[in-house]
Scaffold this motif. Structure first.
Motif, PDB file in Angstrom:
ATOM      1  N   ILE A  48       0.861  -1.350   0.084  1.00  0.00           N
ATOM      2  CA  ILE A  48      -0.019   0.052  -0.023  1.00  0.00           C
ATOM      3  C   ILE A  48       0.872   1.233  -0.163  1.00  0.00           C
ATOM      4  CG2 ILE A  48      -1.843   1.577   1.255  1.00  0.00           C
ATOM      5  CD1 ILE A  48      -2.653  -1.200   2.709  1.00  0.00           C
ATOM      6  N   ASP A  49       0.657   2.153  -1.066  1.00  0.00           N
ATOM      7  CA  ASP A  49       1.471   3.413  -1.032  1.00  0.00           C
ATOM      8  C   ASP A  49       0.652   4.609  -0.250  1.00  0.00           C
ATOM      9  OD1 ASP A  49       3.010   5.638  -1.656  1.00  0.00           O
ATOM     10  OD2 ASP A  49       3.443   4.886  -3.522  1.00  0.00           O
ATOM     11  N   LEU A  50       0.885   4.966   0.776  1.00  0.00           N
ATOM     12  CA  LEU A  50       0.125   5.855   1.569  1.00  0.00           C
ATOM     13  C   LEU A  50       0.204   7.165   1.279  1.00  0.00           C
ATOM     14  CD1 LEU A  50       0.488   4.009   5.143  1.00  0.00           C
ATOM     15  CD2 LEU A  50      -1.461   3.888   3.763  1.00  0.00           C
ATOM     16  N   HIS A  51       1.090   7.730   0.726  1.00  0.00           N
ATOM     17  CA  HIS A  51       1.381   9.179   0.422  1.00  0.00           C
ATOM     18  C   HIS A  51       2.217   9.134  -0.877  1.00  0.00           C
ATOM     19  CE1 HIS A  51       1.674  13.395   1.381  1.00  0.00           C
ATOM     20  NE2 HIS A  51       2.488  13.411   0.605  1.00  0.00           N
ATOM     21  N   CYS A  55       4.541   9.587 -10.337  1.00  0.00           N
ATOM     22  CA  CYS A  55       5.717   8.731 -10.696  1.00  0.00           C
ATOM     23  C   CYS A  55       5.465   8.551 -12.174  1.00  0.00           C
ATOM     24  CB  CYS A  55       5.832   7.357  -9.885  1.00  0.00           C
ATOM     25  SG  CYS A  55       4.207   6.385 -10.123  1.00  0.00           S
ATOM     26  N   ALA A  56       6.602   7.851 -12.504  1.00  0.00           N
ATOM     27  CA  ALA A  56       6.629   7.481 -14.051  1.00  0.00           C
ATOM     28  C   ALA A  56       6.328   8.848 -14.812  1.00  0.00           C
ATOM     29  CB  ALA A  56       5.692   6.339 -14.442  1.00  0.00           C
ATOM     30  N   GLY A  57       6.751   9.945 -14.559  1.00  0.00           N
ATOM     31  CA  GLY A  57       6.666  11.028 -15.395  1.00  0.00           C
ATOM     32  C   GLY A  57       5.281  11.721 -15.271  1.00  0.00           C
ATOM     33  N   TYR A  58       4.461  11.264 -14.105  1.00  0.00           N
ATOM     34  CA  TYR A  58       3.043  11.563 -14.181  1.00  0.00           C
ATOM     35  C   TYR A  58       2.920  12.294 -12.831  1.00  0.00           C
ATOM     36  CZ  TYR A  58       2.176   9.803 -18.765  1.00  0.00           C
ATOM     37  OH  TYR A  58       2.251   9.448 -20.032  1.00  0.00           O
ATOM     38  N   GLU A  75       2.773   1.424 -10.141  1.00  0.00           N
ATOM     39  CA  GLU A  75       2.880   0.929  -8.898  1.00  0.00           C
ATOM     40  C   GLU A  75       2.395  -0.360  -8.797  1.00  0.00           C
ATOM     41  OE1 GLU A  75       3.567   2.886  -6.171  1.00  0.00           O
ATOM     42  OE2 GLU A  75       2.309   4.604  -5.908  1.00  0.00           O
ATOM     43  N   LEU A  76       1.638  -0.868  -9.750  1.00  0.00           N
ATOM     44  CA  LEU A  76       1.269  -2.278  -9.770  1.00  0.00           C
ATOM     45  C   LEU A  76       2.385  -3.272 -10.356  1.00  0.00           C
ATOM     46  CD1 LEU A  76      -0.928  -4.548  -9.123  1.00  0.00           C
ATOM     47  CD2 LEU A  76      -1.741  -3.999 -11.744  1.00  0.00           C
ATOM     48  N   SER A  77       3.326  -2.690 -11.167  1.00  0.00           N
ATOM     49  CA  SER A  77       4.436  -3.550 -11.526  1.00  0.00           C
ATOM     50  C   SER A  77       5.678  -3.560 -10.227  1.00  0.00           C
ATOM     51  CB  SER A  77       4.993  -2.666 -12.881  1.00  0.00           C
ATOM     52  OG  SER A  77       5.656  -1.619 -12.034  1.00  0.00           O
ATOM     53  N   ALA A  78       5.246  -2.875  -9.168  1.00  0.00           N
ATOM     54  CA  ALA A  78       6.280  -2.767  -8.270  1.00  0.00           C
ATOM     55  C   ALA A  78       5.691  -3.488  -7.038  1.00  0.00           C
ATOM     56  CB  ALA A  78       6.653  -1.351  -7.814  1.00  0.00           C
ATOM     57  N   GLY A  79       4.359  -4.165  -7.195  1.00  0.00           N
ATOM     58  CA  GLY A  79       3.689  -4.833  -6.278  1.00  0.00           C
ATOM     59  C   GLY A  79       2.709  -4.019  -5.327  1.00  0.00           C
ATOM     60  N   VAL A  80       2.618  -2.682  -5.623  1.00  0.00           N
ATOM     61  CA  VAL A  80       1.543  -1.886  -4.792  1.00  0.00           C
ATOM     62  C   VAL A  80      -0.023  -2.156  -5.375  1.00  0.00           C
ATOM     63  CG1 VAL A  80       1.050   0.480  -4.468  1.00  0.00           C
ATOM     64  CG2 VAL A  80       3.400  -0.002  -4.401  1.00  0.00           C
ATOM     65  N   THR A  81      -0.696  -2.625  -4.626  1.00  0.00           N
ATOM     66  CA  THR A  81      -2.137  -3.013  -4.952  1.00  0.00           C
ATOM     67  C   THR A  81      -3.158  -1.848  -4.760  1.00  0.00           C
ATOM     68  OG1 THR A  81      -2.511  -4.176  -3.054  1.00  0.00           O
ATOM     69  CG2 THR A  81      -1.469  -5.451  -4.952  1.00  0.00           C
ATOM     70  N   THR A  82      -2.877  -1.122  -3.766  1.00  0.00           N
ATOM     71  CA  THR A  82      -3.458   0.069  -3.177  1.00  0.00           C
ATOM     72  C   THR A  82      -2.810   1.402  -3.201  1.00  0.00           C
ATOM     73  OG1 THR A  82      -4.819  -1.617  -1.853  1.00  0.00           O
ATOM     74  CG2 THR A  82      -4.907   0.684  -1.319  1.00  0.00           C
ATOM     75  N   ILE A  83      -3.518   2.562  -3.708  1.00  0.00           N
ATOM     76  CA  ILE A  83      -2.795   3.860  -3.521  1.00  0.00           C
ATOM     77  C   ILE A  83      -3.707   4.744  -3.010  1.00  0.00           C
ATOM     78  CG2 ILE A  83      -1.426   3.152  -5.787  1.00  0.00           C
ATOM     79  CD1 ILE A  83      -3.342   4.799  -7.311  1.00  0.00           C
ATOM     80  N   CYS A  84      -2.893   5.807  -2.347  1.00  0.00           N
ATOM     81  CA  CYS A  84      -3.450   7.000  -1.551  1.00  0.00           C
ATOM     82  C   CYS A  84      -3.032   8.110  -2.130  1.00  0.00           C
ATOM     83  CB  CYS A  84      -3.615   6.740  -0.377  1.00  0.00           C
ATOM     84  SG  CYS A  84      -4.365   8.003   0.638  1.00  0.00           S
ATOM     85  N   PRO A  85      -3.188   8.659  -3.367  1.00  0.00           N
ATOM     86  CA  PRO A  85      -2.465   9.700  -3.924  1.00  0.00           C
ATOM     87  C   PRO A  85      -2.623  10.831  -2.896  1.00  0.00           C
ATOM     88  CG  PRO A  85      -4.453   9.365  -5.367  1.00  0.00           C
ATOM     89  CD  PRO A  85      -4.153   8.315  -4.086  1.00  0.00           C
ATOM     90  N   ALA A  86      -1.806  12.082  -3.075  1.00  0.00           N
ATOM     91  CA  ALA A  86      -1.796  13.244  -2.341  1.00  0.00           C
ATOM     92  C   ALA A  86      -1.626  14.285  -3.200  1.00  0.00           C
ATOM     93  CB  ALA A  86      -0.755  13.268  -1.346  1.00  0.00           C
TER      94      ALA A  86
END
Length: 105
Positions: A48-51, A55-58, A75-86
């Motif tokens: 889970i990426d909490l904050h 990334c990736a130029g976006y 994010e998914l390619s790095a194993g992150v299945t849940t994101i919480c953008p800020a």
């Protein structure tokens, strides 16, 4: 599906070599199906990426579906299945557009 020989993160907080079984997208009791040899690979819960802002130029604040597609794919390619953008500190109108884009996505 059977995933065999994976290094699985256990409840004891260590990796143990074992098999995993999946059926209809969920963990299951031992079952038949496709076999994937995960020798040398790790099986961990989705991260889970909490904050993050982007990334990736976006950037999340680009407020476009293209940005969210690219960010989530990376994010998914790095194993992150849940994101919480800020978002950044922006005027209310811009923040509204950012939030509307995220809600629509």
């Amino acid at each position: 599906m059977r995933i065999c020989n994976a290094q699985v993160f256990s409840q004891e907080g260590a990796f143990q070599k074992r098999d995993l079984f999946l059926q209809n997208g969920s963990f299951a009791e031992p079952c038949e199906g496709e076999i994937f040899d995960a020798e040398g690979l790790y099986a961990i819960p989705g991260l889970i990426d909490l904050h993050f802002h982007g990334c990736a130029g976006y950037d999340f604040c680009d407020a476009t579906a293209q940005s969210l597609d690219a960010i989530s794919a990376y994010e998914l390619s790095a194993g992150v299945t849940t994101i919480c953008p800020a978002a950044m500190t922006y005027p209310e109108e811009k923040l509204a557009a950012i939030c509307q884009n995220a809600a629509a996505w």
